[in-house]
Scaffold this motif. Structure first.
Motif, PDB file in Angstrom:
ATOM      1  N   TYR A  11       0.835  -1.197   0.000  1.00 23.16           N
ATOM      2  CA  TYR A  11       0.000   0.000   0.000  1.00 23.16           C
ATOM      3  C   TYR A  11       0.866   1.242   0.000  1.00 23.16           C
ATOM      4  CZ  TYR A  11       0.698   0.234   5.133  1.00 23.16           C
ATOM      5  OH  TYR A  11       1.229   0.295   6.398  1.00 23.16           O
ATOM      6  N   VAL A  12       0.239   2.357  -0.339  1.00 20.49           N
ATOM      7  CA  VAL A  12       0.948   3.630  -0.420  1.00 20.49           C
ATOM      8  C   VAL A  12       0.411   4.552   0.661  1.00 20.49           C
ATOM      9  CG1 VAL A  12       1.508   5.615  -1.868  1.00 20.49           C
ATOM     10  CG2 VAL A  12       1.273   3.337  -2.900  1.00 20.49           C
ATOM     11  N   ARG A  13       1.317   5.040   1.496  1.00 23.76           N
ATOM     12  CA  ARG A  13       0.937   5.982   2.548  1.00 23.76           C
ATOM     13  C   ARG A  13       0.627   7.354   1.949  1.00 23.76           C
ATOM     14  NH1 ARG A  13       2.419   4.688   7.768  1.00 23.76           N
ATOM     15  NH2 ARG A  13       3.561   2.721   8.023  1.00 23.76           N
ATOM     16  N   SER A  14      -0.134   8.150   2.704  1.00 23.30           N
ATOM     17  CA  SER A  14      -0.425   9.504   2.249  1.00 23.30           C
ATOM     18  C   SER A  14       0.821  10.391   2.285  1.00 23.30           C
ATOM     19  CB  SER A  14      -1.539  10.125   3.098  1.00 23.30           C
ATOM     20  OG  SER A  14      -1.189  10.110   4.470  1.00 23.30           O
TER      21      SER A  14
ATOM     22  N   ASP B 194       1.133   8.707  -8.821  1.00 24.17           N
ATOM     23  CA  ASP B 194       2.378   9.452  -9.030  1.00 24.17           C
ATOM     24  C   ASP B 194       3.528   8.867  -8.207  1.00 24.17           C
ATOM     25  OD1 ASP B 194       1.158  11.184 -10.805  1.00 24.17           O
ATOM     26  OD2 ASP B 194       0.823  12.768  -9.327  1.00 24.17           O
ATOM     27  N   VAL B 195       3.239   8.518  -6.953  1.00 23.37           N
ATOM     28  CA  VAL B 195       4.270   7.921  -6.089  1.00 23.37           C
ATOM     29  C   VAL B 195       4.768   6.608  -6.691  1.00 23.37           C
ATOM     30  CG1 VAL B 195       4.668   6.828  -3.841  1.00 23.37           C
ATOM     31  CG2 VAL B 195       3.478   9.019  -3.965  1.00 23.37           C
ATOM     32  N   LEU B 196       3.844   5.787  -7.155  1.00 20.57           N
ATOM     33  CA  LEU B 196       4.223   4.489  -7.738  1.00 20.57           C
ATOM     34  C   LEU B 196       5.023   4.676  -9.024  1.00 20.57           C
ATOM     35  CD1 LEU B 196       0.846   2.638  -7.110  1.00 20.57           C
ATOM     36  CD2 LEU B 196       3.030   2.120  -6.011  1.00 20.57           C
ATOM     37  N   ARG B 197       4.611   5.611  -9.847  1.00 17.48           N
ATOM     38  CA  ARG B 197       5.352   5.869 -11.088  1.00 17.48           C
ATOM     39  C   ARG B 197       6.751   6.393 -10.786  1.00 17.48           C
ATOM     40  NH1 ARG B 197       0.401   8.691 -14.584  1.00 17.48           N
ATOM     41  NH2 ARG B 197      -0.370   6.773 -15.567  1.00 17.48           N
ATOM     42  N   ASP B 198       6.858   7.270  -9.776  1.00 20.31           N
ATOM     43  CA  ASP B 198       8.173   7.792  -9.407  1.00 20.31           C
ATOM     44  C   ASP B 198       9.093   6.675  -8.916  1.00 20.31           C
ATOM     45  OD1 ASP B 198       7.395  10.341 -10.065  1.00 20.31           O
ATOM     46  OD2 ASP B 198       7.012  10.988  -8.008  1.00 20.31           O
ATOM     47  N   ALA B 199       8.490   5.620  -8.366  1.00 21.75           N
ATOM     48  CA  ALA B 199       9.273   4.478  -7.885  1.00 21.75           C
ATOM     49  C   ALA B 199       9.611   3.501  -9.005  1.00 21.75           C
ATOM     50  CB  ALA B 199       8.509   3.750  -6.782  1.00 21.75           C
ATOM     51  N   GLY B 200       9.153   3.791 -10.211  1.00 26.86           N
ATOM     52  CA  GLY B 200       9.492   2.958 -11.361  1.00 26.86           C
ATOM     53  C   GLY B 200       8.448   1.935 -11.743  1.00 26.86           C
ATOM     54  N   ALA B 201       7.277   1.957 -11.097  1.00 26.73           N
ATOM     55  CA  ALA B 201       6.226   0.991 -11.418  1.00 26.73           C
ATOM     56  C   ALA B 201       5.510   1.386 -12.704  1.00 26.73           C
ATOM     57  CB  ALA B 201       5.210   0.910 -10.280  1.00 26.73           C
TER      58      ALA B 201
END
Length: 216
Positions: A95-98, A137-144
């Motif tokens: 999961y992704v935290r806020s 955006d967070v996931l894309r920044d991590a390369g997903a």
């Protein structure tokens, strides 16, 4: 066989996960006055509805994103759904935290995620789309590689649709505002004449003329 979007609408209304109050509007955190209150967390405490929801989400993912490698829930409402659906599909989840933690490893993404992995985001509802797009955006920044979003319910608000389009991300929901409004009228949760007022709210939340019977 009943259409899935109608079945889920009936389920959510039955357990008051979606509750209409056009005569006494709820106030959202944004200050918007709304004739509807949505709390899909209640599905977790209603086993039959939970089964319908989780199996429905799993079926949508199988159909639309057969190449998915990881499910990522939104914090906090999407976490449990991502975990249950991940179990049904034998997929890893996280999961992704806020926001990033201020201690330990200062993670914002919890769970293992490798660059290039194909991800589906699991969300409970979509309104204006801002919070779930932040997750993407967070996931894309991590390369997903984010394949899309799967959610239980969407308002179908224009601002949300525009934001998702701008972010080049697709959302698919089990049910939607129009379906729930229609079912609510058919089953006596609201008056048939309230449906037009509800749709007016959905089309333009800043226009409060639907309040008081839509006569303002």
């Amino acid at each position: 066989m009943m259409d899935q979007n109608v079945q889920i609408a009936k389920d959510l209304l039955k357990i008051k996960a979606v509750f209409f109050r056009p005569e006494d509007p709820f106030i959202w955190a944004s200050g918007i006055k709304s004739p509807v209150y949505c709390d899909n967390r209640l599905t977790l405490t209603a086993p039959q509805v939970r089964n319908d929801v989780e199996n429905g989400l799993a079926a949508l993912i199988r159909e639309k994103y057969p190449d998915v490698e990881v499910l990522m829930g939104t914090s906090t409402a999407g976490i449990a759904h991502a975990a249950i659906v991940g179990h049904l599909l034998s997929l890893p989840m996280g999961y992704v935290r806020s926001g990033a933690k201020d201690h330990g490893r200062q993670n914002q993404i919890e769970g293992r995620l490798e660059k290039g992995q194909k991800v589906v985001v699991v969300e409970d509802l979509i309104s204006t789309g801002g919070s779930v797009i932040e997750v993407v955006d967070v996931l894309r920044d991590a390369g997903a590689e984010v394949l899309g979003i799967i959610s239980i319910f969407t308002y179908g608000m224009q601002r949300g649709l525009e934001r998702l389009a701008e972010a080049k991300i697709e959302n698919t929901s089990l049910t939607d505002f129009d379906t729930i409004a229609s079912v609510a009228a058919q089953e006596g949760y609201i008056r048939p004449e309230d449906v037009a007022r509800l749709i007016k709210f959905r089309n333009n939340p800043s226009d409060e003329s639907w309040i008081g019977g839509g006569k303002a």
